[in-house]
Design a protein around this motif. Structure first.
Motif, short mmCIF file in Angstrom:
data_model
loop_
_atom_site.label_atom_id
_atom_site.label_comp_id
_atom_site.label_asym_id
_atom_site.label_seq_id
_atom_site.Cartn_x
_atom_site.Cartn_y
_atom_site.Cartn_z
N ALA A 60 9.90 6.56 0.46
CA ALA A 60 10.21 5.12 0.73
C ALA A 60 8.93 4.40 0.04
O ALA A 60 7.93 4.87 -0.10
N ILE A 65 7.51 0.10 -1.17
CA ILE A 65 7.80 -1.39 -1.31
C ILE A 65 6.65 -1.96 -2.46
O ILE A 65 5.36 -1.62 -2.46
N THR A 71 10.29 -5.80 -2.79
CA THR A 71 11.43 -4.71 -3.05
C THR A 71 11.30 -3.41 -2.37
O THR A 71 10.15 -2.89 -2.78
N ARG A 72 12.20 -2.92 -1.80
CA ARG A 72 12.34 -1.48 -1.10
C ARG A 72 12.80 -0.57 -1.67
O ARG A 72 14.17 -0.95 -2.16
N SER A 73 12.56 0.68 -1.90
CA SER A 73 13.09 1.86 -2.26
C SER A 73 13.41 2.93 -1.39
O SER A 73 12.13 3.00 -0.82
N TYR A 74 14.29 3.57 -1.16
CA TYR A 74 14.41 4.87 -0.26
C TYR A 74 14.86 6.07 -0.98
O TYR A 74 15.98 5.80 -1.95
N ILE A 95 10.68 0.98 5.63
CA ILE A 95 9.09 0.98 5.19
C ILE A 95 8.79 -0.79 5.31
O ILE A 95 9.60 -1.56 4.85
N SER A 96 7.59 -1.08 5.95
CA SER A 96 7.16 -2.34 5.95
C SER A 96 5.69 -2.38 5.94
O SER A 96 4.89 -1.59 5.96
N GLN A 133 7.61 2.84 -7.46
CA GLN A 133 8.64 3.08 -6.60
C GLN A 133 8.52 4.53 -6.25
O GLN A 133 7.37 4.93 -5.46
#
Length: 122
Positions: free
Chosen positions: A49, A51, A57-60, A70-71, A105
């Protein structure tokens, strides 16, 4: 940039864990693209993951989408989290936190890495 992971452990299949990554000194996770990676014995490093620092913007990875989140903390941005739910034995690995100025990412060539925290799912 020094990164320190914590929160790993042993959990039963279907259980949950939350990993933390603290960015040390005067740095903030909001200034970098931050990622979580893992490596199981005998396997390559896998992006889990990420951010992005500017807009969040998040990627998994497909293998964790819908189960992991994710945070980062809403205060000074010193902590990155990985909430892991519905854990499976195949999630067993050493988990690493990474940071880079560029929005990489899930690519693996981050410049800064922590030492990792072990997650074991039985």
């Amino acid at each position: 940039v020094q990164l320190v992971e914590s929160g790993g452990g042993t959990v039963q299949s279907g259980g949950s864990l939350t990993l933390s990554c603290k960015i040390m000194k005067d740095y903030s996770t909001r200034s970098y693209c931050m990622g979580w990676f893992r490596q199981a014995p005998g396997k390559d490093v896998e992006g889990v993951a990420a951010i992005e620092g500017d807009d969040g913007t998040r990627s998994y990875a497909d293998s964790v989408r819908g189960r992991f989140a994710i945070s980062r903390d809403e205060g000074d941005g010193k902590i990155l989290y990985l909430q892991m739910n519905n854990l499976k034995p195949e999630d067993t690995a050493m988990y690493y936190c990474a940071a880079d100025f560029f929005n990489l990412q899930l690519a693996r060539h981050y410049s800064n890495w922590g030492r990792g925290t072990q997650v074991t799912v039985s």
